[in-house]
Each structure stands twice: as structure tokens, then as C-alpha cells.
Write a protein that holds these residues in place. Structure first.
Motif, PDB file in Angstrom:
ATOM      1  N   VAL A   1      15.654  -5.516 -62.141  1.00 58.12           N
ATOM      2  CA  VAL A   1      15.536  -4.150 -61.625  1.00 58.12           C
ATOM      3  C   VAL A   1      16.889  -3.447 -61.725  1.00 58.12           C
ATOM      4  O   VAL A   1      17.925  -4.018 -61.380  1.00 58.12           O
ATOM      5  CB  VAL A   1      15.076  -4.150 -60.145  1.00 58.12           C
ATOM      6  N   ALA A   2      16.860  -2.206 -62.206  1.00 53.32           N
ATOM      7  CA  ALA A   2      18.037  -1.343 -62.196  1.00 53.32           C
ATOM      8  C   ALA A   2      17.702  -0.097 -61.392  1.00 53.32           C
ATOM      9  O   ALA A   2      16.520   0.249 -61.241  1.00 53.32           O
ATOM     10  CB  ALA A   2      18.445  -0.970 -63.622  1.00 53.32           C
ATOM     11  N   PRO A   3      18.689   0.606 -60.848  1.00 47.48           N
ATOM     12  CA  PRO A   3      18.410   1.769 -60.001  1.00 47.48           C
ATOM     13  C   PRO A   3      17.577   2.840 -60.697  1.00 47.48           C
ATOM     14  O   PRO A   3      17.739   3.106 -61.886  1.00 47.48           O
ATOM     15  CB  PRO A   3      19.817   2.301 -59.674  1.00 47.48           C
ATOM     16  N   LYS A   4      16.678   3.428 -59.936  1.00 49.39           N
ATOM     17  CA  LYS A   4      15.844   4.512 -60.427  1.00 49.39           C
ATOM     18  C   LYS A   4      16.681   5.774 -60.590  1.00 49.39           C
ATOM     19  O   LYS A   4      17.597   6.039 -59.827  1.00 49.39           O
ATOM     20  CB  LYS A   4      14.713   4.765 -59.428  1.00 49.39           C
ATOM     21  N   GLY A   5      16.327   6.576 -61.591  1.00 51.08           N
ATOM     22  CA  GLY A   5      17.010   7.847 -61.791  1.00 51.08           C
ATOM     23  C   GLY A   5      17.968   7.803 -62.969  1.00 51.08           C
ATOM     24  O   GLY A   5      18.062   6.805 -63.687  1.00 51.08           O
ATOM     25  N   TYR A   6      18.644   8.915 -63.196  1.00 46.47           N
ATOM     26  CA  TYR A   6      19.680   9.045 -64.225  1.00 46.47           C
ATOM     27  C   TYR A   6      19.136   8.972 -65.645  1.00 46.47           C
ATOM     28  O   TYR A   6      19.896   8.783 -66.599  1.00 46.47           O
ATOM     29  CB  TYR A   6      20.786   7.994 -64.051  1.00 46.47           C
ATOM     30  N   PHE A   7      17.811   9.115 -65.812  1.00 44.24           N
ATOM     31  CA  PHE A   7      17.232   8.984 -67.151  1.00 44.24           C
ATOM     32  C   PHE A   7      17.851   9.976 -68.125  1.00 44.24           C
ATOM     33  O   PHE A   7      18.148   9.638 -69.275  1.00 44.24           O
ATOM     34  CB  PHE A   7      15.713   9.180 -67.101  1.00 44.24           C
ATOM     35  N   ARG A   8      18.055  11.205 -67.673  1.00 45.92           N
ATOM     36  CA  ARG A   8      18.590  12.238 -68.567  1.00 45.92           C
ATOM     37  C   ARG A   8      19.986  11.860 -69.056  1.00 45.92           C
ATOM     38  O   ARG A   8      20.306  11.981 -70.243  1.00 45.92           O
ATOM     39  CB  ARG A   8      18.630  13.585 -67.851  1.00 45.92           C
ATOM     40  N   LEU A   9      20.836  11.384 -68.146  1.00 45.05           N
ATOM     41  CA  LEU A   9      22.187  10.991 -68.519  1.00 45.05           C
ATOM     42  C   LEU A   9      22.164   9.762 -69.418  1.00 45.05           C
ATOM     43  O   LEU A   9      22.855   9.711 -70.439  1.00 45.05           O
ATOM     44  CB  LEU A   9      23.012  10.715 -67.261  1.00 45.05           C
ATOM     45  N   PHE A  10      21.361   8.761 -69.042  1.00 43.84           N
ATOM     46  CA  PHE A  10      21.304   7.541 -69.839  1.00 43.84           C
ATOM     47  C   PHE A  10      20.779   7.821 -71.242  1.00 43.84           C
ATOM     48  O   PHE A  10      21.258   7.245 -72.222  1.00 43.84           O
ATOM     49  CB  PHE A  10      20.420   6.505 -69.150  1.00 43.84           C
ATOM     50  N   ASN A  11      19.792   8.693 -71.349  1.00 46.02           N
ATOM     51  CA  ASN A  11      19.251   9.035 -72.656  1.00 46.02           C
ATOM     52  C   ASN A  11      20.318   9.664 -73.543  1.00 46.02           C
ATOM     53  O   ASN A  11      20.430   9.338 -74.740  1.00 46.02           O
ATOM     54  CB  ASN A  11      18.070   9.988 -72.496  1.00 46.02           C
ATOM     55  N   LEU A  12      21.126  10.541 -72.952  1.00 45.91           N
ATOM     56  CA  LEU A  12      22.197  11.192 -73.718  1.00 45.91           C
ATOM     57  C   LEU A  12      23.274  10.191 -74.119  1.00 45.91           C
ATOM     58  O   LEU A  12      23.779  10.229 -75.248  1.00 45.91           O
ATOM     59  CB  LEU A  12      22.795  12.342 -72.908  1.00 45.91           C
ATOM     60  N   LEU A  13      23.637   9.286 -73.209  1.00 44.99           N
ATOM     61  CA  LEU A  13      24.634   8.264 -73.552  1.00 44.99           C
ATOM     62  C   LEU A  13      24.146   7.401 -74.711  1.00 44.99           C
ATOM     63  O   LEU A  13      24.915   7.069 -75.626  1.00 44.99           O
ATOM     64  CB  LEU A  13      24.938   7.388 -72.334  1.00 44.99           C
ATOM     65  N   TYR A  14      22.866   7.048 -74.671  1.00 41.97           N
ATOM     66  CA  TYR A  14      22.296   6.249 -75.756  1.00 41.97           C
ATOM     67  C   TYR A  14      22.349   7.026 -77.079  1.00 41.97           C
ATOM     68  O   TYR A  14      22.726   6.479 -78.124  1.00 41.97           O
ATOM     69  CB  TYR A  14      20.853   5.878 -75.428  1.00 41.97           C
TER      70      TYR A  14
ATOM     71  N   GLN B   1      26.422  -4.941 -64.307  1.00 44.42           N
ATOM     72  CA  GLN B   1      26.254  -6.193 -65.053  1.00 44.42           C
ATOM     73  C   GLN B   1      26.025  -5.872 -66.534  1.00 44.42           C
ATOM     74  O   GLN B   1      26.937  -5.373 -67.172  1.00 44.42           O
ATOM     75  CB  GLN B   1      25.141  -7.026 -64.432  1.00 44.42           C
ATOM     76  N   ASP B   2      24.829  -6.124 -67.067  1.00 45.98           N
ATOM     77  CA  ASP B   2      24.669  -5.959 -68.513  1.00 45.98           C
ATOM     78  C   ASP B   2      23.775  -4.788 -68.919  1.00 45.98           C
ATOM     79  O   ASP B   2      23.510  -4.599 -70.097  1.00 45.98           O
ATOM     80  CB  ASP B   2      24.125  -7.252 -69.139  1.00 45.98           C
TER      81      ASP B   2
ATOM     82  N   MET C   1      24.167 -13.090 -52.557  1.00 40.90           N
ATOM     83  CA  MET C   1      23.491 -12.946 -51.268  1.00 40.90           C
ATOM     84  C   MET C   1      22.951 -11.529 -51.078  1.00 40.90           C
ATOM     85  O   MET C   1      21.849 -11.337 -50.561  1.00 40.90           O
ATOM     86  CB  MET C   1      24.450 -13.323 -50.137  1.00 40.90           C
ATOM     87  N   TYR C   2      23.731 -10.539 -51.539  1.00 42.40           N
ATOM     88  CA  TYR C   2      23.281  -9.149 -51.411  1.00 42.40           C
ATOM     89  C   TYR C   2      22.026  -8.916 -52.247  1.00 42.40           C
ATOM     90  O   TYR C   2      21.147  -8.128 -51.877  1.00 42.40           O
ATOM     91  CB  TYR C   2      24.393  -8.196 -51.850  1.00 42.40           C
ATOM     92  N   SER C   3      21.917  -9.621 -53.378  1.00 44.82           N
ATOM     93  CA  SER C   3      20.765  -9.454 -54.257  1.00 44.82           C
ATOM     94  C   SER C   3      19.488  -9.974 -53.620  1.00 44.82           C
ATOM     95  O   SER C   3      18.385  -9.676 -54.104  1.00 44.82           O
ATOM     96  CB  SER C   3      21.005 -10.176 -55.587  1.00 44.82           C
ATOM     97  N   MET C   4      19.607 -10.745 -52.542  1.00 46.57           N
ATOM     98  CA  MET C   4      18.415 -11.248 -51.855  1.00 46.57           C
ATOM     99  C   MET C   4      17.769 -10.182 -50.977  1.00 46.57           C
ATOM    100  O   MET C   4      16.635 -10.348 -50.526  1.00 46.57           O
ATOM    101  CB  MET C   4      18.784 -12.468 -51.011  1.00 46.57           C
ATOM    102  N   LEU C   5      18.490  -9.084 -50.733  1.00 42.71           N
ATOM    103  CA  LEU C   5      17.907  -7.979 -49.983  1.00 42.71           C
ATOM    104  C   LEU C   5      16.927  -7.210 -50.859  1.00 42.71           C
ATOM    105  O   LEU C   5      17.091  -7.109 -52.082  1.00 42.71           O
ATOM    106  CB  LEU C   5      19.005  -7.026 -49.511  1.00 42.71           C
ATOM    107  N   HIS C   6      15.913  -6.644 -50.228  1.00 41.92           N
ATOM    108  CA  HIS C   6      15.017  -5.750 -50.941  1.00 41.92           C
ATOM    109  C   HIS C   6      15.823  -4.526 -51.388  1.00 41.92           C
ATOM    110  O   HIS C   6      16.706  -4.054 -50.653  1.00 41.92           O
ATOM    111  CB  HIS C   6      13.869  -5.317 -50.021  1.00 41.92           C
ATOM    112  N   PRO C   7      15.579  -3.988 -52.592  1.00 45.43           N
ATOM    113  CA  PRO C   7      16.349  -2.830 -53.068  1.00 45.43           C
ATOM    114  C   PRO C   7      16.394  -1.668 -52.082  1.00 45.43           C
ATOM    115  O   PRO C   7      17.427  -1.007 -51.953  1.00 45.43           O
ATOM    116  CB  PRO C   7      15.621  -2.437 -54.359  1.00 45.43           C
ATOM    117  N   ARG C   8      15.289  -1.412 -51.380  1.00 47.15           N
ATOM    118  CA  ARG C   8      15.283  -0.302 -50.421  1.00 47.15           C
ATOM    119  C   ARG C   8      16.298  -0.544 -49.305  1.00 47.15           C
ATOM    120  O   ARG C   8      17.015   0.365 -48.878  1.00 47.15           O
ATOM    121  CB  ARG C   8      13.878  -0.132 -49.837  1.00 47.15           C
TER     122      ARG C   8
END
Length: 259
Positions: A66-79, A100-101, A155-162
Motif C-alpha cells: 500500500v502507498a498513500p492515496k492521492g498525488y496522482f496528478r503529480l506522480f503522472n507528471l513525474l513519470y 522505500q521503492d 513496528m509502525y507498519s503494523m498499524l492500520h494506515p488510517r
């Protein structure tokens, strides 16, 4: 020696930092992202290199699937920029250090977790987010080390994203509210970035130190042949740095004020 194996590149370079885009998006974050996209669109025809100098996101955390929701417009332009041949260099900041990756595999960015030496347009440039440099700052460096400790990240990754993002938003808002107005005044020789730059210059020459983090657009001469730049931010100042191939030095610009 910092310049023992620098990255050598040539061409027009644009530097932006400290946009603090939020998840979930609010109206202000959406507007800042829109303006950043407009800036990139206005330069995409002749832009060879784009540097994101940290804290582009108010908080970033990648789970395995899972990666954070949002930023599609920016990510699309970077790509699209990357596919067109523009080099994208992403430096982690103190707010988005848990990259990360995603940026390397999905967007083609080169990711840096610490400052990096470049020879850019023939000039020796030390480039990074700019936090934690210089002496003292023991409390800040300790906190950063704690957050950078891999078992803590696991350990932080064990939390639910919300839950994870709610906690992060709380601490980010508290940190910003605790900053007094004088914190954002540039303190000249008392600045940790300036003190660090002077320490480096005792051992090797650097033409330009290009940093962020302080949210203050600054051009600060260190000597006749060396200068420290701070990109400011994309939160209140909407400033950025342009270094054209045929220019003697980088120039700070304010969005909407022309070049």
C-alpha cells in the motif's frame, strides 16, 4: 572527501522543497499541488533535471502493498518527465524519510536518503534536504535517529494506515504550531547549515550548497567563490531555484512573479 565520487550532470535544473502535501488532501494541499504541476508544465520543454529536496509530503509511509492515496496528478507528471528524459532526484526530508521503492520502481526517480555531491554545469554542488547538519541539535538528531531505526519502522507498519496517518497528522500539526515566528528568520552565521558549510570549506571547495528544510528562501555568500542557497518552501513562499546550463550560478524565483 565528499566529492570523491560525485554525480556529474549538465543542463537546466529546477529545485523545489517543503510542499507538505497532505493525505487525505484538503483544499490548500490540492491548490499547492496544482501550482507545482503548473510550474513543472511551464518548464517541461527544456528541463533536464528536477530536484525534490524533501518534505514534499507532510507525511509519507509505504506499506509492503500500500502507498498513500492521492498525488496522482503529480506522480503522472513525474513519470512523463522521466520518460521524456528528465532526471528526477528525490531527497527525503524529515517528514517523508520513510520512502522505500515506490518512487524508484513506479516513477523512475533516483532517491537519496542523505546529501549528495554533484558536479552540476561544471560547479561543485552539495545538495540535500539540509536537516541535522552541523553541531549541537542533539535533540533533533536523536529524534531523527529514532525514526530512522528500522525496527521502529517495522513496528509502525503494523498499524492500520488510517491510524498511522492520523498519528502522523497530529504530530505534524503540533510541531508546526510550536514553531514561533522567529524560528523562520535566517540567522546568518548562527545557522546550522552555514556553520556546517564553513566546516566543509575548511577541507574542500564547494561552489554551491543547495539545501531546504528552513522554509526561508536564501542566497547567502560564504566567500567570493562559494554560496549557500535555501530553496524556501512551496507552503508559504512558493519559491524555487533554477540553475540554467549557461548561467554562472543558480537563481531563486517566486512562483507567479516571472523569471
Amino acid at each position: 572527501m565528499l566529492f570523491e565520487n560525485p554525480i556529474e550532470i549538465q543542463g537546466k535544473a529546477l529545485f523545489v522543497s517543503d510542499a507538505h502535501l497532505r493525505t487525505p488532501e484538503d483544499a490548500d494541499s490540492w491548490q499547492r499541488e496544482t501550482q507545482l504541476i503548473q510550474l513543472l508544465e511551464s518548464h517541461r520543454g527544456d528541463l533536464q533535471h528536477f530536484f525534490l529536496l524533501g518534505d514534499i509530503f507532510d507525511f509519507w509511509f509505504e506499506y509492503h502493498d500500500v502507498a498513500p492515496k492521492g498525488y496522482f496528478r503529480l506522480f503522472n507528471l513525474l513519470y512523463e518527465l522521466n520518460q521524456a528524459g528528465t532526471g528526477i532526484y528525490f531527497f527525503t526530508g524529515n517528514h517523508d524519510m520513510w520512502v522505500q521503492d515506490f518512487f524508484t520502481k513506479q516513477l523512475g526517480c533516483k532517491v537519496f536518503y542523505r546529501q549528495q555531491a554533484f558536479v552540476l554545469n561544471g560547479k561543485r554542488c552539495l545538495i540535500g534536504h539540509g536537516d541535522g547538519l552541523g553541531g549541537k541539535q542533539r535533540k533533533y538528531k536523536f529524534i531523527k535517529k529514532v525514526f530512522g531505526y528500522k525496527p521502529n519502522r517495522i513496528m509502525y507498519s503494523m498499524l492500520h494506515p488510517r491510524q498511522a496517518f492520523a498519528i502522523a497528522r497530529h504530530f505534524s500539526s503540533s510541531s508546526r504550531a510550536s514553531h514561533k515566528p522567529e524560528v523562520f528568520n535566517f540567522k546568518n552565521e548562527e545557522e546550522f547549515q552555514v556553520q556546517y558549510a564553513r566546516q566543509i570549506l575548511e577541507h574542500e571547495h564547494v561552489d554551491f550548497f543547495i539545501y531546504a528544510h528552513r522554509h526561508i528562501p536564501v542566497k547567502y555568500p560564504l566567500s567570493e567563490s562559494s554560496c549557500l542557497y535555501n530553496t524556501g518552501d512551496w507552503l508559504t513562499h512558493f519559491t524555487y531555484l533554477i540553475y540554467n546550463e549557461n548561467d554562472d550560478r543558480p537563481v531563486i524565483h517566486e512562483y507567479g512573479k516571472g523569471e
